[in-house]
Design a protein around this motif. Structure first.
Motif, PDB file in Angstrom:
ATOM      1  N   PHE A  91    -126.612 -83.289 -29.069  1.00 49.83           N
ATOM      2  CA  PHE A  91    -125.475 -84.051 -29.569  1.00 49.83           C
ATOM      3  C   PHE A  91    -125.813 -84.785 -30.869  1.00 49.83           C
ATOM      4  O   PHE A  91    -126.958 -85.171 -31.107  1.00 49.83           O
ATOM      5  N   HIS A  92    -124.789 -84.974 -31.687  1.00 48.70           N
ATOM      6  CA  HIS A  92    -124.875 -85.845 -32.856  1.00 48.70           C
ATOM      7  C   HIS A  92    -124.191 -87.164 -32.492  1.00 48.70           C
ATOM      8  O   HIS A  92    -123.038 -87.170 -32.031  1.00 48.70           O
ATOM      9  N   LYS A 127    -110.457 -76.582 -40.637  1.00 48.64           N
ATOM     10  CA  LYS A 127    -111.856 -76.298 -40.354  1.00 48.64           C
ATOM     11  C   LYS A 127    -112.739 -77.541 -40.428  1.00 48.64           C
ATOM     12  O   LYS A 127    -113.897 -77.500 -40.009  1.00 48.64           O
ATOM     13  N   MET A 128    -112.192 -78.613 -40.960  1.00 44.81           N
ATOM     14  CA  MET A 128    -112.988 -79.832 -41.097  1.00 44.81           C
ATOM     15  C   MET A 128    -112.513 -80.864 -40.066  1.00 44.81           C
ATOM     16  O   MET A 128    -111.912 -81.885 -40.387  1.00 44.81           O
ATOM     17  N   HIS A 129    -112.781 -80.556 -38.805  1.00 42.91           N
ATOM     18  CA  HIS A 129    -112.435 -81.488 -37.741  1.00 42.91           C
ATOM     19  C   HIS A 129    -113.346 -81.231 -36.541  1.00 42.91           C
ATOM     20  O   HIS A 129    -113.949 -80.154 -36.411  1.00 42.91           O
ATOM     21  N   ALA A 130    -113.417 -82.203 -35.652  1.00 45.06           N
ATOM     22  CA  ALA A 130    -114.196 -82.064 -34.422  1.00 45.06           C
ATOM     23  C   ALA A 130    -113.706 -83.096 -33.419  1.00 45.06           C
ATOM     24  O   ALA A 130    -113.198 -84.160 -33.784  1.00 45.06           O
ATOM     25  N   VAL A 145    -119.801 -92.700 -31.504  1.00 45.29           N
ATOM     26  CA  VAL A 145    -119.093 -91.490 -31.083  1.00 45.29           C
ATOM     27  C   VAL A 145    -120.070 -90.319 -31.005  1.00 45.29           C
ATOM     28  O   VAL A 145    -120.898 -90.120 -31.900  1.00 45.29           O
ATOM     29  N   LYS A 146    -119.954 -89.534 -29.944  1.00 45.63           N
ATOM     30  CA  LYS A 146    -120.834 -88.392 -29.708  1.00 45.63           C
ATOM     31  C   LYS A 146    -120.092 -87.090 -30.030  1.00 45.63           C
ATOM     32  O   LYS A 146    -118.936 -86.905 -29.627  1.00 45.63           O
ATOM     33  N   PHE A 147    -120.774 -86.183 -30.766  1.00 47.18           N
ATOM     34  CA  PHE A 147    -120.203 -84.881 -31.128  1.00 47.18           C
ATOM     35  C   PHE A 147    -121.132 -83.764 -30.653  1.00 47.18           C
ATOM     36  O   PHE A 147    -122.352 -83.943 -30.577  1.00 47.18           O
ATOM     37  N   TYR A 148    -120.553 -82.610 -30.360  1.00 47.80           N
ATOM     38  CA  TYR A 148    -121.311 -81.432 -29.944  1.00 47.80           C
ATOM     39  C   TYR A 148    -121.093 -80.342 -30.987  1.00 47.80           C
ATOM     40  O   TYR A 148    -120.081 -79.650 -30.981  1.00 47.80           O
ATOM     41  N   VAL A 164    -118.183 -75.601 -37.055  1.00 50.08           N
ATOM     42  CA  VAL A 164    -119.179 -76.570 -36.588  1.00 50.08           C
ATOM     43  C   VAL A 164    -120.281 -76.772 -37.630  1.00 50.08           C
ATOM     44  O   VAL A 164    -120.837 -77.872 -37.751  1.00 50.08           O
ATOM     45  N   LYS A 165    -120.599 -75.726 -38.409  1.00 51.20           N
ATOM     46  CA  LYS A 165    -121.594 -75.899 -39.471  1.00 51.20           C
ATOM     47  C   LYS A 165    -121.079 -76.845 -40.551  1.00 51.20           C
ATOM     48  O   LYS A 165    -121.819 -77.703 -41.045  1.00 51.20           O
ATOM     49  N   ILE A 166    -119.791 -76.685 -40.902  1.00 52.72           N
ATOM     50  CA  ILE A 166    -119.195 -77.588 -41.900  1.00 52.72           C
ATOM     51  C   ILE A 166    -119.175 -79.019 -41.380  1.00 52.72           C
ATOM     52  O   ILE A 166    -119.517 -79.966 -42.088  1.00 52.72           O
ATOM     53  N   MET A 167    -118.791 -79.188 -40.117  1.00 54.48           N
ATOM     54  CA  MET A 167    -118.703 -80.529 -39.547  1.00 54.48           C
ATOM     55  C   MET A 167    -120.081 -81.148 -39.344  1.00 54.48           C
ATOM     56  O   MET A 167    -120.262 -82.363 -39.486  1.00 54.48           O
ATOM     57  N   ARG A 168    -121.066 -80.332 -39.027  1.00 49.81           N
ATOM     58  CA  ARG A 168    -122.416 -80.860 -38.839  1.00 49.81           C
ATOM     59  C   ARG A 168    -122.929 -81.452 -40.135  1.00 49.81           C
ATOM     60  O   ARG A 168    -123.505 -82.547 -40.154  1.00 49.81           O
TER      61      ARG A 168
END
Length: 458
Positions: A91-92, A127-130, A145-148, A164-168
């Motif tokens: 997780f991030h 594409k820029m969301h999570a 906040v935790k992201f996967y 997910v690569k863009i968001m990471r």
């Protein structure tokens, strides 16, 4: 029971979802899954049970994500800045800064949407969301906040892998600007997920799988007191009466269901009355009390004919009731009739070193403390009432406050009540835990809820 691992798996599933893809599927009349299994009447195993209900629970979670509003809570996006981001296993963990007044609108266990553009704009870059999980607050203006965002979360999905690569890279960029929006609180559905994953540990798992327990309940059967039964039989139809009697044989789990308008809320109130006042079959509480002889006056077919018939019938019923009560008294208190009692003939084992007449030992070595019994003393039933939403819970509480419950004789009474949980409606706020604590603190530093037999929580 590894609750943490089960919860983390649930988070991985939800946080890997594409929010805008879910929205598009909803517009097309679809859900999280294209098809769902038919729920059978029985299940071959716990694994079979999970295979059927896991997709259903995730479908419910998807519906809550898209609902966008919960019980009057304002749902809108707010400007935010990712101040810092760290890695914790898969997780991030991002520290997101918002305005001070905005931070108060987010609560622990919220599912949130993080977007680069305003999510309601037509030109929003999807594409820029999570999706993220709100772990808590850090100060008055920061959200944790935790992201996967791992590549494994989108295996076999090239378009989602790119997202997910863009968001990471985006959340790892310090001081990057975003929009954050609260979707719904995951507390209730997470508890449902954890309970489902540990169904094999439940004492009523046989009832879940087969619709009935594998063996008959070992506890003594209960029944409804006659005074209460006379009242509820006038208020309820046959199916509602069957629901009231469903759990009196000791069955650990009872499922009562019905479409709208079938009287479920009224049945709940009557069920609470039954639960709080039912008694073991054969006990004194279930024997009708001897009614006073009726005096019949007025015009009749003959001199005293109607009165004589009524008096004879009442006398017979009174005699039968007195005889039955005497029989039960003899069984329950034989010492009152000069007969020996097991309390005198069976004492504690001499090897224990306890005195022969220990005040802590009652019949057949059943160690339990003595209790003062009487009309207003002795053990009281305490019932925990839960509901899937704050609105549903407050409706039950309000009905109890307005109509009360039935006691064993069929008379209405106002039970002691404590509303536990958040977002309490103003109509029942005076029985909320916070209000009762404040009232207690006004007269004493010690807070006690011993006198509140009915607890309602969400």
């Amino acid at each position: 029971m590894d609750v943490t691992a089960v919860t983390q798996r649930f988070h991985r599933i939800l946080l890997s979802w594409d929010y805008f893809e879910l929205c598009q599927r909803a517009e097309d009349g679809k859900g999280v899954y294209d098809t769902l299994q038919q729920v059978p009447n029985t299940f071959s195993s716990i694994q079979h049970y999970k295979e059927v209900f896991e997709p259903l629970l995730l479908e419910e979670a998807g519906a809550q994500v898209l609902r966008g509003i919960e019980e009057g809570v304002e749902i809108k996006p707010y400007k935010a800045v990712v101040a810092a981001c760290t890695k914790d296993n898969d997780f991030h963990i991002a520290r997101i800064t918002v305005e001070q007044d905005v931070a108060k609108k987010f609560t622990d266990n919220d599912l949130v949407l993080l977007t680069k553009d305003h999510p309601h704009d037509e030109e929003c870059r999807t594409k820029m969301h999570a999706l993220g999980f709100m772990e808590g607050h850090e100060g008055s203006q920061s959200l944790r906040v935790k992201f996967y965002l791992t590549d494994d979360s989108q295996a076999g999905k090239p378009a989602q892998l790119e997202r997910v690569k863009i968001m990471r890279a985006g959340v790892e960029a310090k001081a990057s600007a975003w929009w954050v929006q609260r979707l719904f609180n995951m507390s209730t559905i997470t508890r449902e997920w954890v309970a489902m994953q540990h169904a094999h540990l439940m004492p009523f798992r046989d009832t879940l799988l087969h619709g009935q327990p594998m063996c008959r309940p070992s506890i003594k059967a209960m029944d409804i007191p006659p005074g209460m039964r006379a009242v509820v039989e006038q208020e309820c139809n046959s199916s509602q009466m069957a629901a009231l009697r469903a759990g009196l044989d000791g069955t650990p789990l009872v499922l009562i269901q019905g479409p709208p308008g079938t009287g479920k809320t009224r049945t709940i109130l009557n069920l609470l009355s039954v639960v709080m006042h039912s008694a073991a079959k054969g006990s004194l509480e279930l024997v009708p009390k001897a009614a006073s002889t009726a005096v019949v006056t007025g015009k009749g077919p003959g001199p005293g004919g109607t009165a004589a018939a009524a008096g004879t019938s009442a006398a017979s019923a009174n005699d039968a009731a007195r005889a039955e009560r005497a029989r039960l008294w003899r069984l329950q208190s034989p010492w009152m009739f000069g007969q020996p009692t097991l309390r005198d003939t069976h004492g504690p084992n001499s090897d224990t070193g306890m005195p022969t007449h220990s005040p802590d030992c009652f019949g057949l070595n059943n160690r339990r403390p003595a209790a003062i019994v009487g009309k207003a003393l002795g053990p009281k039933a305490r019932v925990l009432v839960c509901a899937p939403s704050n609105a549903a819970l407050d409706e039950i509480v309000l009905r109890i406050l307005q109509h009360g419950l039935l006691d064993g004789s069929g008379k209405r009474f106002d039970p002691s009540l404590v509303r536990i949980g958040v977002n309490v409606h103003h109509s029942v706020k005076h029985v909320s835990l916070e209000s009762l604590v404040d009232a207690k603190l006004g007269v004493s530093e010690k807070v006690s809820f011993v006198d509140h037999p009915l607890l309602c929580c969400l």
